[in-house]
Design a protein around this motif. Structure first.
Motif, PDB file in Angstrom:
ATOM      1  N   VAL A 197     -16.072 -15.424 -23.477  1.00 19.15           N
ATOM      2  CA  VAL A 197     -15.729 -14.121 -24.053  1.00 19.15           C
ATOM      3  C   VAL A 197     -16.219 -12.990 -23.152  1.00 19.15           C
ATOM      4  CG1 VAL A 197     -15.931 -12.590 -26.046  1.00 19.15           C
ATOM      5  CG2 VAL A 197     -15.711 -15.043 -26.393  1.00 19.15           C
ATOM      6  N   ASP A 198     -15.277 -12.130 -22.811  1.00 19.40           N
ATOM      7  CA  ASP A 198     -15.588 -10.902 -22.081  1.00 19.40           C
ATOM      8  C   ASP A 198     -15.931  -9.848 -23.132  1.00 19.40           C
ATOM      9  OD1 ASP A 198     -15.521  -8.449 -20.866  1.00 19.40           O
ATOM     10  OD2 ASP A 198     -13.628  -8.759 -19.812  1.00 19.40           O
ATOM     11  N   GLU A 199     -17.240  -9.699 -23.372  1.00 21.26           N
ATOM     12  CA  GLU A 199     -17.732  -8.742 -24.368  1.00 21.26           C
ATOM     13  C   GLU A 199     -18.344  -7.534 -23.638  1.00 21.26           C
ATOM     14  OE1 GLU A 199     -19.270 -10.016 -28.652  1.00 21.26           O
ATOM     15  OE2 GLU A 199     -20.964  -9.888 -27.282  1.00 21.26           O
ATOM     16  N   ALA A 200     -17.690  -7.152 -22.527  1.00 18.46           N
ATOM     17  CA  ALA A 200     -18.239  -6.082 -21.687  1.00 18.46           C
ATOM     18  C   ALA A 200     -18.545  -4.839 -22.512  1.00 18.46           C
ATOM     19  CB  ALA A 200     -17.260  -5.750 -20.564  1.00 18.46           C
ATOM     20  N   HIS A 201     -17.666  -4.530 -23.460  1.00 24.03           N
ATOM     21  CA  HIS A 201     -17.856  -3.297 -24.240  1.00 24.03           C
ATOM     22  C   HIS A 201     -18.632  -3.534 -25.531  1.00 24.03           C
ATOM     23  CE1 HIS A 201     -15.463  -0.430 -21.902  1.00 24.03           C
ATOM     24  NE2 HIS A 201     -14.850  -1.513 -21.483  1.00 24.03           N
ATOM     25  N   GLY A 202     -19.217  -4.729 -25.698  1.00 24.40           N
ATOM     26  CA  GLY A 202     -19.844  -5.028 -26.988  1.00 24.40           C
ATOM     27  C   GLY A 202     -21.294  -5.446 -26.898  1.00 24.40           C
ATOM     28  N   GLN A 241     -21.640  -9.453 -21.121  1.00 27.67           N
ATOM     29  CA  GLN A 241     -21.774  -8.102 -21.702  1.00 27.67           C
ATOM     30  C   GLN A 241     -22.215  -7.114 -20.624  1.00 27.67           C
ATOM     31  OE1 GLN A 241     -24.897  -8.795 -24.548  1.00 27.67           O
ATOM     32  NE2 GLN A 241     -23.450  -9.258 -26.202  1.00 27.67           N
ATOM     33  N   SER A 242     -21.816  -5.862 -20.799  1.00 26.23           N
ATOM     34  CA  SER A 242     -22.283  -4.774 -19.911  1.00 26.23           C
ATOM     35  C   SER A 242     -23.168  -3.820 -20.704  1.00 26.23           C
ATOM     36  CB  SER A 242     -21.100  -3.951 -19.379  1.00 26.23           C
ATOM     37  OG  SER A 242     -20.358  -4.634 -18.419  1.00 26.23           O
ATOM     38  N   PRO A 243     -24.476  -4.080 -20.798  1.00 31.84           N
ATOM     39  CA  PRO A 243     -25.328  -3.128 -21.521  1.00 31.84           C
ATOM     40  C   PRO A 243     -25.244  -1.712 -20.942  1.00 31.84           C
ATOM     41  CG  PRO A 243     -26.500  -5.170 -21.145  1.00 31.84           C
ATOM     42  CD  PRO A 243     -25.216  -5.258 -20.363  1.00 31.84           C
ATOM     43  N   GLY A 265     -22.158  -5.763 -12.538  1.00 33.39           N
ATOM     44  CA  GLY A 265     -21.287  -5.552 -13.677  1.00 33.39           C
ATOM     45  C   GLY A 265     -20.797  -6.823 -14.340  1.00 33.39           C
ATOM     46  N   SER A 266     -20.100  -6.619 -15.462  1.00 34.51           N
ATOM     47  CA  SER A 266     -19.484  -7.758 -16.149  1.00 34.51           C
ATOM     48  C   SER A 266     -18.447  -8.420 -15.267  1.00 34.51           C
ATOM     49  CB  SER A 266     -18.815  -7.292 -17.449  1.00 34.51           C
ATOM     50  OG  SER A 266     -19.762  -7.171 -18.463  1.00 34.51           O
ATOM     51  N   SER A 267     -17.904  -7.647 -14.305  1.00 33.30           N
ATOM     52  CA  SER A 267     -16.897  -8.233 -13.418  1.00 33.30           C
ATOM     53  C   SER A 267     -17.434  -9.524 -12.795  1.00 33.30           C
ATOM     54  CB  SER A 267     -16.524  -7.242 -12.315  1.00 33.30           C
ATOM     55  OG  SER A 267     -16.008  -6.064 -12.888  1.00 33.30           O
ATOM     56  N   SER A 268     -18.648  -9.474 -12.240  1.00 34.49           N
ATOM     57  CA  SER A 268     -19.191 -10.681 -11.594  1.00 34.49           C
ATOM     58  C   SER A 268     -19.465 -11.760 -12.633  1.00 34.49           C
ATOM     59  CB  SER A 268     -20.457 -10.349 -10.806  1.00 34.49           C
ATOM     60  OG  SER A 268     -21.445  -9.828 -11.667  1.00 34.49           O
ATOM     61  N   GLN A 275      -4.348   0.361 -13.217  1.00 35.88           N
ATOM     62  CA  GLN A 275      -4.851   1.715 -13.457  1.00 35.88           C
ATOM     63  C   GLN A 275      -6.260   1.603 -14.042  1.00 35.88           C
ATOM     64  OE1 GLN A 275      -2.686   3.833 -16.425  1.00 35.88           O
ATOM     65  NE2 GLN A 275      -3.594   5.798 -15.913  1.00 35.88           N
ATOM     66  N   TYR A 276      -7.164   2.463 -13.548  1.00 33.86           N
ATOM     67  CA  TYR A 276      -8.536   2.425 -14.068  1.00 33.86           C
ATOM     68  C   TYR A 276      -8.982   3.815 -14.478  1.00 33.86           C
ATOM     69  CZ  TYR A 276     -13.078   0.672 -15.005  1.00 33.86           C
ATOM     70  OH  TYR A 276     -14.207   0.308 -15.671  1.00 33.86           O
ATOM     71  N   PRO A 277      -9.511   3.988 -15.701  1.00 36.49           N
ATOM     72  CA  PRO A 277      -9.499   3.032 -16.782  1.00 36.49           C
ATOM     73  C   PRO A 277      -8.101   2.874 -17.352  1.00 36.49           C
ATOM     74  CG  PRO A 277     -10.364   5.166 -17.566  1.00 36.49           C
ATOM     75  CD  PRO A 277     -10.113   5.290 -16.107  1.00 36.49           C
TER      76      PRO A 277
END
Ligand SMILES: Cc1ncc(COP(=O)(O)O)c(C=O)c1O
Length: 493
Positions: free
Chosen positions: A201-206, A232-234, A97-100, A446-448
């Protein structure tokens, strides 16, 4: 940024890594190596989920397929193909994931005692990265919009913060937010360059943003705006398997590739799932062939849906001109955020209505809004069903009472220790009521959406205790060691 546009008559590269896996899986030789299932339908439950070919391709790192940190072989080629497709100088595939990726970006850029400028509304992974790196947070002014959650900073705010604190060695921003908004990042990138600090930049959602058709209200990708490293998280928006992410380095970036590589080697497994990584290769191949056109069609459908919902008074879909947002805010057209508070219902009520009446599961809801992730895999019929469900919601709610309280951002807790110091000191679990005034030793998140209520090192205040007590009654998930929230881990003092 140079984006690879295939010349007329040239063909996009095949999915070379996925092909190499398949070739290896079809070899007649009998494997006496890991994984333990040997590519056979061995665990009964698993063989119902995965085809024979899928299991045979669930392989570890081998010479034939390439190590994911190596510069040669089919996996390295697939990463280069992805870089060319999205216009980065170098791309690393991640299976955690983008986390790492966020962990690696910070580890590559800062060390113990350095300061990082970031929003207090960053994702949990940013705070984990502070624990790992030993860096200290410096927070941007926190701004919250009832319609769109955390409001990202602009270039001037970042420039002022950089000027005010010479200890800052890196800037970490989230773009887009969970609600699909952002500000143009080029001015932020220029402010960082002037100070000589990298913009991460954390573009996980982009992950889809670089491939969308241009529009005046479209949030651009950080890759084109001059960020130094982008994650990014594709898997979130582009269809690769859950857990897949990419870490991109842009041309001329301030963080040396060797530092990124060394950081990745620290935080990632030596056995990343090759099935997951191959799904990134297949995703790139899709982007190079039909992906852009399918995304453009999905955007057109989402824009039509948003306009149709806008006509359903008093529902308010988030978009340009939204009240309380700076004029330069830009949007992800595939994130549908609908403020339902005008009906007298909360976002949580609307979430339940969508499921009960139309069998639709949203991504997330807050006191006022429902958030849906739309994309090329949603058939038009699903969007039509969503529209009908929203229409039924507002009809059914006519004449209801006052709107619920808008989602709010409570005062940020005071920081007593750095996240690393708080996590490395002896700690104890205390009943929630007794945690008041103590320094928290675990993230309370809290997640999400994964934005921590408390970051390790912060002092627990009265309002937080009350909100956590309230949260115990809701069906929400927290990261705390005691998931029931009866106790919190605090630093032993
Ligand atoms: C803003 C943001 N960054 C990072 C992450 C982590 O991404 P992943 O789940 O791919 O590890 C998330 C996950 O929700 C996120 O919302």
């Amino acid at each position: 940024m140079t984006r690879r546009v295939p010349l007329p008559g040239t063909r996009p590269a095949p999915a070379r890594f996925a092909q190499a896996l398949r070739r290896y899986a079809r070899r007649p030789a009998t494997p006496l190596h890991t994984p333990g299932h040997k590519g056979r339908r061995f665990l009964p439950g698993l063989s119902r989920w995965l085809t024979e070919e899928g299991l045979a391709c669930d392989l570890p790192a081998m010479d034939e397929t390439g190590n994911w940190l190596a510069t040669r072989g089919p996996l390295a080629a697939a990463q280069r193909d992805f870089a060319a497709e999205c216009g980065s100088a170098q791309t690393w595939f991640l299976a955690n994931g983008s986390s790492s990726g966020v962990h690696a970006m910070l580890l590559a850029s800062v060390g113990p005692g350095d300061a990082v400028l970031l929003s207090r509304h960053s994702h949990l992974s940013a705070f984990a990265a502070l624990v790992l790196s030993g860096a200290a947070p410096v927070y941007l002014p926190a701004r919250w919009s009832a319609a769109a959650g955390p409001v990202p900073p602009d270039g001037d705010e970042v420039a002022r913060a950089l000027e005010a604190d010479p200890r800052i060695r890196a800037v970490l921003l989230t773009s887009p937010s969970y609600y699909g908004i952002g500000r143009p990042l080029a001015a932020v990138a220029r402010a960082c360059r002037r100070r000589g600090v990298p913009l991460l930049v954390d573009e996980a959602h982009g992950a889809h943003l670089p491939f969308l058709p241009p529009a005046p209200d479209l949030l651009g990708s950080a890759l084109a705006a001059g960020a130094d490293l982008v994650v990014q998280s594709p898997h979130k928006t582009l269809g690769s398997l859950v857990g897949t992410a990419c870490l991109h380095r842009t041309r001329g970036g301030l963080v040396a590739p060797e530092r990124v590589q060394a950081a990745l080697a620290l935080v990632t497994s030596t056995s990343p799932s090759y099935l997951l990584l191959a799904s990134l290769d297949l995703c790139r191949r899709w982007l190079a062939t039909r992906g852009r056109a399918e995304l453009a069609r999905a955007v057109a459908r989402a824009r039509r849906l948003r306009e149709a919902i806008r006509a359903l008074e008093p529902l308010r879909p988030l978009g340009p001109g939204a009240a309380g947002l700076p004029a330069d805010v830009r949007f992800d057209p595939l994130r549908l955020v609908v403020d339902v508070s005008g009906t007298g219902l909360s976002g949580h009520d609307a979430e339940r209505h969508l499921l009960a009446s139309a069998n639709l599961l949203d991504e997330f809801a807050d006191e006022a809004n429902v958030v849906c992730v739309l994309g090329p895999a949603d058939p038009p019929a699903v969007l039509a069903r969503l529209l009908r469900a929203f229409d039924a919601l507002r009809r059914g709610a006519r004449g209801r009472g006052r709107p619920p309280a808008p989602p709010s951002c409570w005062p940020l807790p005071p920081q007593a220790l750095t996240p690393r110091a708080a996590c490395s000191r002896p700690s104890e679990a205390v009943p929630l009521a007794e945690a008041r005034g103590r320094i928290v030793a675990e993230p309370v998140c809290q997640y999400p959406p994964g934005i921590p209520w408390l970051v390790p090192g912060e002092r627990v205040g009265r309002e937080l205790v009350e909100r956590l007590r309230e949260a115990r009654r809701q069906p929400c998930h927290f990261t705390t060691a005691d998931a029931s929230l009866r106790t919190l881990r605090v630093v032993r003092e």
